[in-house]
Structure formats: C-alpha cells, structure tokens
Design a protein around this motif. Structure first.
Motif: not given
Length: 270
Positions: A3, A6, A118, A120, A251-252
C-alpha cells in the motif's frame, strides 16, 4: 509494503492539468478532498474563487460560474446541485469520470486522467484537482518540499490562506488511513480558543512565511514546515504521511477496514 509503495507510485506521477479554461471568479464546490481543494483555491485567490459546501449551496443564490470538483462524479449532492443550476449559470465539472451524470449535466468538463490500480486514499487525484483549479484561476503553483515530519495521533494542523485547505486535507487523510482523530484550523482562529485543546498534542503549522507563524514557533512547541505555499506543504505532508506509515509499519487503509462506517458513509454520499 504494497500500500505504501502504491501511494508512493501515485504521488510520483505527473499531476499537471491544462484545463483549457480561464475564469476571473467562480464558486467552487466538492466534498471531502474536493472541498479541501476548494478551500485551497479560495485562499490562493483571496476569495475570487469562493469555496462552498455542495449541500449548503443548494439553498444559495449562485450568480457566478460554478466549478464542481468530483473525481468519481457520483456524489448525489454534487449532481443535485448541478441539476438545480443547470441553465442558470455556467457549470464546469472537474472529474475523472466523463461518463458520469455530473459530467453530462456540466456545460464543460475538465477531464482528470486518474486511473488507480486499487482503492487508495486520494493523493494523486487531489494533486490533479488542485492543479486544474490553479490553471482555471490562472495562478502559479509554488515549488519545493520541506523535511518530513513524524505525524502523531491527535495532531492539530494549522494553516493560513491557501494552507488552510491543506490542513483540512491532512485531517482527512489521518481519518481515512489511520482512523485517527485530529483537528484543523486557520492560523488566527487557532490562538483564540483551539489552542487550549492542544496541550500534550502535536501542532503542525503549514508555513506561508507569515511572521505570526514564526512568532508562534518561538512561544510554543510546534512543527513549522519549510514552505510558503500549498503545493510545497502538500508535498511535505504526503512525504510525512508515508514516512509515518513506514515507522508504524502501517500497511492498511482504515476506511476500507471499518465496513460498518464505510457502508453508512456510502449510503449518505451516493
């Protein structure tokens, strides 16, 4: 950490938008990140472009061009506003969805080539929206980026002029990514009352180079960015956001994790 990578990839992309539109004044509206962008351009233009909430604007007399910022083009408040003022004033839609109902209601569409891999939290999309607004208002972007700051839970973001919108944007990202409570305020208003809620909290001032910001830095413990305008402060914040995510091994994306609140949010927005 996928994530984070990204998000880093997004903010490294070209965000510059040539709108093909030039306006002397306008009402600017949107929700969430788009409202933050509206606040930035209001501050940058010293009120030539006026930020309005799309739901509140339904009861207003819109007598200037109306710029509606919406990446998805789907929020019902934006669509209802465009429908109400269609034919009464010229409507511009800044959107990544030219097939949306909002785009079809607009007199002119400024297309943002935003296609995320995705879901985000908005970063590149916000930069593109802001770039489009700066181009429409015919104002220059500031350059540079300050040193990253480790952001803490319950941070208080403060900004003058165009940087007030960046303070609001920072507040939004902490909620979306971490689920953290934070605050945002204008520089002058912060000292009149909100300062009393800042004890033992991190205060981040998005610098405009104003002397009162520097004075505050001498009187209290604040993180003062090394910037003078909205784009520098935005880059500094995004750099700090990624830095903080790495430090916390985060990481979420919180808003994707809390399905109950996400469903309520979606029901109200769409």
């Amino acid at each position: 950490m996928v994530i984070i990578e990204d998000i880093e990839e997004e903010i490294s992309q070209n965000y510059k938008i040539n709108s093909g539109v030039k306006l002397d004044e306008a009402y600017v509206t949107g929700a969430g990140d788009s409202f933050a962008a509206s606040l930035v351009i209001e501050g940058k233009t010293n009120g030539r472009f006026r930020a309005v909430d799309p739901y509140d604007a339904l009861s207003m007399n819109i007598d200037k061009p109306l710029v509606i910022v919406s990446i998805s083009g789907k929020p019902k408040s934006n669509i209802n506003l465009a429908r109400k003022f269609k034919g009464k004033t010229k409507i511009y839609a800044i959107t990544a969805n030219p097939e949306s109902e909002l785009a079809k209601l607009a007199d002119e569409v400024i297309y943002l080539p935003y296609r995320p891999k995705r879901i985000l939290p908005g970063t590149l999309s916000f930069m593109m929206s802001l770039s489009a607004l700066y181009d429409i208002a015919n104002v220059e972007e500031d350059k540079g980026c300050g040193k990253e700051i480790t952001i803490e839970d319950r941070a208080f973001f403060v900004g003058k002029g165009e940087n007030y919108g960046i303070a609001y944007f920072a507040y939004l990202k902490l909620a979306e990514i971490f689920g953290w409570s934070s605050n945002f305020e204008r520089l002058e208003q912060f000292f009149h009352s909100p300062i009393f809620s800042s004890r033992s909290r991190q205060v981040i001032i998005f610098s405009s180079g104003d002397e009162r910001e520097k004075e505050a830095g001498k009187l209290m413990n604040v993180n003062l960015t090394e910037c003078g305008g909205a784009f520098c402060n935005l880059r500094t914040f995004l750099k700090s956001l990624i830095f903080t995510m790495r430090i916390k091994n985060w990481n979420k994306i919180y808003f994707l994790e809390d399905k109950e609140i996400l469903n309520i949010s979606s029901a109200m927005i769409y």
